[in-house]
Design a protein around this motif. Structure first.
Motif, PDB file in Angstrom:
ATOM      1  N   THR A  79      -3.949  -2.839  -5.494  1.00  0.00           N
ATOM      2  CA  THR A  79      -4.349  -3.483  -3.968  1.00  0.00           C
ATOM      3  C   THR A  79      -5.083  -4.652  -3.865  1.00  0.00           C
ATOM      4  O   THR A  79      -6.242  -4.766  -4.442  1.00  0.00           O
ATOM      5  CB  THR A  79      -4.891  -2.337  -3.164  1.00  0.00           C
ATOM      6  OG1 THR A  79      -4.197  -1.030  -3.279  1.00  0.00           O
ATOM      7  CG2 THR A  79      -4.565  -2.872  -1.860  1.00  0.00           C
ATOM      8  N   THR A  80      -4.229  -5.769  -3.340  1.00  0.00           N
ATOM      9  CA  THR A  80      -5.122  -6.934  -3.198  1.00  0.00           C
ATOM     10  C   THR A  80      -5.240  -7.215  -1.833  1.00  0.00           C
ATOM     11  O   THR A  80      -4.511  -6.494  -0.795  1.00  0.00           O
ATOM     12  CB  THR A  80      -4.474  -8.189  -3.778  1.00  0.00           C
ATOM     13  OG1 THR A  80      -3.265  -8.280  -3.199  1.00  0.00           O
ATOM     14  CG2 THR A  80      -4.218  -7.935  -5.418  1.00  0.00           C
ATOM     15  N   ASN A  81      -5.629  -8.202  -1.336  1.00  0.00           N
ATOM     16  CA  ASN A  81      -5.696  -8.632   0.248  1.00  0.00           C
ATOM     17  C   ASN A  81      -4.323  -8.978   0.656  1.00  0.00           C
ATOM     18  O   ASN A  81      -4.031  -8.989   1.826  1.00  0.00           O
ATOM     19  CB  ASN A  81      -6.625  -9.728   0.532  1.00  0.00           C
ATOM     20  CG  ASN A  81      -6.609 -10.980  -0.250  1.00  0.00           C
ATOM     21  OD1 ASN A  81      -5.670 -10.787  -1.316  1.00  0.00           O
ATOM     22  ND2 ASN A  81      -6.956 -12.142   0.120  1.00  0.00           N
ATOM     23  N   THR A  82      -3.443  -9.199  -0.204  1.00  0.00           N
ATOM     24  CA  THR A  82      -1.848  -9.274   0.360  1.00  0.00           C
ATOM     25  C   THR A  82      -0.710  -8.589  -0.052  1.00  0.00           C
ATOM     26  O   THR A  82       0.286  -8.538   0.519  1.00  0.00           O
ATOM     27  CB  THR A  82      -1.688 -10.819   0.012  1.00  0.00           C
ATOM     28  OG1 THR A  82      -1.587 -10.994  -1.645  1.00  0.00           O
ATOM     29  CG2 THR A  82      -2.496 -11.780   0.636  1.00  0.00           C
ATOM     30  N   ARG A  83      -1.115  -7.604  -1.133  1.00  0.00           N
ATOM     31  CA  ARG A  83      -0.103  -6.682  -1.477  1.00  0.00           C
ATOM     32  C   ARG A  83      -0.670  -5.497  -2.170  1.00  0.00           C
ATOM     33  O   ARG A  83      -1.491  -5.582  -2.584  1.00  0.00           O
ATOM     34  CB  ARG A  83       0.865  -7.461  -2.469  1.00  0.00           C
ATOM     35  CG  ARG A  83       0.309  -8.014  -3.723  1.00  0.00           C
ATOM     36  CD  ARG A  83       1.080  -8.795  -4.442  1.00  0.00           C
ATOM     37  NE  ARG A  83       0.380  -9.544  -5.604  1.00  0.00           N
ATOM     38  CZ  ARG A  83       0.937  -9.992  -6.681  1.00  0.00           C
ATOM     39  NH1 ARG A  83       2.290  -9.896  -6.772  1.00  0.00           N
ATOM     40  NH2 ARG A  83       0.197 -10.789  -7.798  1.00  0.00           N
ATOM     41  N   THR A  84       0.182  -4.669  -2.271  1.00  0.00           N
ATOM     42  CA  THR A  84      -0.033  -3.488  -3.093  1.00  0.00           C
ATOM     43  C   THR A  84       0.941  -3.203  -4.122  1.00  0.00           C
ATOM     44  O   THR A  84       2.391  -3.094  -3.792  1.00  0.00           O
ATOM     45  CB  THR A  84      -0.195  -2.002  -2.263  1.00  0.00           C
ATOM     46  OG1 THR A  84      -1.168  -2.269  -1.186  1.00  0.00           O
ATOM     47  CG2 THR A  84      -0.530  -0.817  -2.915  1.00  0.00           C
ATOM     48  N   LEU A  85       0.591  -3.056  -5.519  1.00  0.00           N
ATOM     49  CA  LEU A  85       1.822  -2.593  -6.271  1.00  0.00           C
ATOM     50  C   LEU A  85       1.349  -1.606  -7.249  1.00  0.00           C
ATOM     51  O   LEU A  85       0.338  -1.184  -7.525  1.00  0.00           O
ATOM     52  CB  LEU A  85       1.557  -3.835  -7.680  1.00  0.00           C
ATOM     53  CG  LEU A  85       2.213  -5.458  -6.896  1.00  0.00           C
ATOM     54  CD1 LEU A  85       1.610  -6.283  -7.872  1.00  0.00           C
ATOM     55  CD2 LEU A  85       3.613  -5.351  -6.537  1.00  0.00           C
ATOM     56  N   GLU A  90      -3.950 -14.223  -5.771  1.00  0.00           N
ATOM     57  CA  GLU A  90      -4.912 -13.708  -4.721  1.00  0.00           C
ATOM     58  C   GLU A  90      -6.192 -14.160  -5.212  1.00  0.00           C
ATOM     59  O   GLU A  90      -7.132 -13.952  -4.100  1.00  0.00           O
ATOM     60  CB  GLU A  90      -4.543 -12.411  -4.224  1.00  0.00           C
ATOM     61  CG  GLU A  90      -3.242 -12.182  -3.774  1.00  0.00           C
ATOM     62  CD  GLU A  90      -2.139 -11.525  -4.671  1.00  0.00           C
ATOM     63  OE1 GLU A  90      -2.013 -12.462  -5.746  1.00  0.00           O
ATOM     64  OE2 GLU A  90      -1.723 -10.456  -4.375  1.00  0.00           O
ATOM     65  N   LYS A 145      -2.190   1.679  -9.451  1.00  0.00           N
ATOM     66  CA  LYS A 145      -2.063   0.965  -7.800  1.00  0.00           C
ATOM     67  C   LYS A 145      -2.906  -0.064  -7.763  1.00  0.00           C
ATOM     68  O   LYS A 145      -4.231   0.226  -7.904  1.00  0.00           O
ATOM     69  CB  LYS A 145      -2.260   2.234  -6.897  1.00  0.00           C
ATOM     70  CG  LYS A 145      -1.815   1.907  -5.440  1.00  0.00           C
ATOM     71  CD  LYS A 145      -2.099   2.879  -4.400  1.00  0.00           C
ATOM     72  CE  LYS A 145      -1.853   2.377  -3.206  1.00  0.00           C
ATOM     73  NZ  LYS A 145      -2.259   3.442  -2.193  1.00  0.00           N
ATOM     74  N   SER A 162       1.961 -15.318 -11.073  1.00  0.00           N
ATOM     75  CA  SER A 162       2.196 -15.966 -10.016  1.00  0.00           C
ATOM     76  C   SER A 162       2.640 -17.475 -10.609  1.00  0.00           C
ATOM     77  O   SER A 162       3.399 -17.972  -9.913  1.00  0.00           O
ATOM     78  CB  SER A 162       0.859 -16.415  -9.160  1.00  0.00           C
ATOM     79  OG  SER A 162       0.515 -14.830  -8.772  1.00  0.00           O
TER      80      SER A 162
END
Length: 182
Positions: A91-97, A171, A89, A122
């Motif tokens: 998690t960045t400041n803009t999305r979770t994958l 990110e 899992k 990206s």
């Protein structure tokens, strides 16, 4: 000397040629004996085994947090096993994958290559020519991110160079992303 079925057949062939005799019945009997399959016993017992997780050289499961001074580049990676499959899992400041991950022992057998599945890069222009233009203009974006997993750290090369331009996770503006296990 151990006599294998092949050696036995060769010995039989040589013996038959030396004696110039052809005894078909005994030859068939010997061939049947050599090619015979072991008898299998029938059982009604079904053995159920509990799935086992592959033994690793050090604990892999855990939470890995980015090590940097850039507040815009926040990242956490959690690795765990779910139904005998390594999953992540991110998690960045803009999305979770979240999806499957794979590990493979490195050549020196002291760490792993880590692959995070189903994360589209990206940017990727691939190999560039002398003018900085992509050699293959129809290149597709890869969907796996690889890194190196050592005992308490994961390192991902996030960007390429002037000869092979790519950005895996936009990110974070770092060339190398270092995630430390907490």
């Amino acid at each position: 000397m151990k006599i294998t079925p092949i050696l036995l057949c060769v010995l039989i062939f040589i013996s038959c040629n030396e004696e110039k005799k052809t005894n078909h019945t005994s030859k068939k009997k010997i061939e049947k004996t050599v090619n015979a399959e072991p008898k299998q016993t029938k059982t009604n017992t079904v053995v159920k085994t509990k799935p086992t997780i592959k033994k690793t050289i050090f604990p892999i499961e855990g939470t890995y947090v980015i090590e940097n001074d850039d507040a815009a580049c926040e990242m956490t990676l959690m690795l765990s096993y779910k139904a005998d499959q390594l999953v992540y899992k991110l998690t960045t400041n803009t999305r979770t994958l979240a999806d499957k991950a794979e590990i493979e022992l490195n050549e020196s057998k002291d760490g792993y290559y880590l692959t995070l599945k189903n994360i589209e890069w990206s940017e990727n222009e691939g190999t560039l020519d002398d003018e900085g233009e992509p050699i293959d203009p129809d290149i597709t974006l890869p969907t796996e991110i690889g890194g190196i997993l050592d005992k308490n750290q994961i390192t991902i090369q996030n960007t390429g160079n002037v000869m092979n331009y790519y950005v895996k996770i936009e990110e974070c503006n770092a060339k190398y992303i270092r995630l430390i296990k907490k």
